[in-house]
Motif scaffolding. Sequence first.
Motif: not given
Length: 440
Positions: A60-76, A92-101
């Motif tokens: 639920e802590n969106k900025s922390l999550l975003k930082e983590k996902l960027n570090n992990l080089d997430v594909d999905l 939120y994650l789509r706005d940050q350009n992550f492919p989301v299911f």
Amino acid sequence: MKNQVKHKLENIVIIGNGGRENALAWAIQKNALVKNIYLIPGNGGSLGINKCQNINLDYENKSLLKEKLNNLDVDLVIIGPETPLANGLGDYLRDQNFPVFGPNQDGAKLESSKSWAKSFMQDANIPTASFWKITTVNEAEEIILKSTFPLVVKADGLASGKGVFIPETSQECLKITKEILNGKFGKSGKIVLLEEKIEGPEISVFAICDGKRYVLLPTAQDHKRIEENDKGLNTGGMGAYSPAPIISKKELEGICDTIIKPSINELLKRNIDYRGVLYFGLMITKSGPKVIEYNCRFGDPECQTIMPLMDSNFANLLYKCAVGNLIGDEKISSSSQASVCVIAASKGYPLDFETGFPISFNNINQNNQQIFHSGTSIDKNGDIVTSGGRVLSVVCQGDNFDSAFNSAYETLKKINFKGIYFRKDIGHQVRTKKSLNVES
Ligand code: AMP
Ligand code: GLY
């Protein structure tokens, strides 16, 4: 969108901590392109799945999550539960350009507001029970006391599967309606839905969607009640089996024409770009299939039951949905086996129950069988202990339902924790009488 061109599928994140998320991880790890699966937060059983790690982070802590996902080089990113979807984590994650299911907040409304879903069905002419949307006790009295047929009472918003009531009398109906309007479920009960009670067997149908097209997964039947013979309180689900033989291929085609396609078309009409799974809870009534509810996520335990039937292409299909790239005629399941799931729960569930009990697994043969952890954690000594109402999902496949259920119940004899409870009649609709005589 990120990765649309290179189509890398190395690093996958699954949000959630239940049996459903572990089952998704188990199916996804089959794909050779997948190198790492991160469950946020996952549970005591996730580490036992090939390629999986838990990340203990508050999603639920969106900025922390975003930082983590960027570090992990997430594909999905796959979002498992309904609450983050309803709260807009997909947006939120789509706005940050992550492919989301998982759908955006607008699509998740099909689950997060039952009255909204009813208007949606009404507009698209989709068969469902008649309903009244009410906000005051006066309106409720007017409808309940005049009704010539039994009614079902539902809190409009999310209520962890506890917001539906099937009263025996109109007095009881009015009492529960008042309780909901007076705050039993907080703001989820500001609106109450009164529905005509309909009858018939239930079936769960899952369509994975890319915003325009969809592919169906095998059907399943869940067992919502806590006690045998489908009695007692409603639960999240005590067991399931797939595919559900109650409907034929032809009947499923009819369901596509009258329910699934009109739902997808209505989403398009409303400019809702729905990329995720659309779960149709159906009742097969005498006058045909009707929608009881939509969910914006995989069912639990239906997901645990269906995932072992998926082939290694499943991860790819979820990715294609996330980037809006389904063809629509993808082959989705490579197995013709029957798959079944029996939930081992904590004594007292769905009401109060204790947790923290060690779980023993004795010499379990892993062939054609998966034990997905639902409510478990690892204690300070490194032991796996119970941490939820539904503790384990024991899933088995076989050439027929009898053999699959026999394996599941044999396995349950080898599992123990204090207060273990499971229904012995899961799949009574498809098992022979002999196979139903399971010893405890
Ligand atoms: P839901 O949480 O909406 O899936 O409802 C829980 C359960 O309540 C369903 O699986 C059905 O067994 C029952 N139910 C919901 N709506 C109706 C209805 N209109 N008529 C009869 N049973 C219903
Ligand atoms: N098994 C029913 C649900 O997930 O809602």
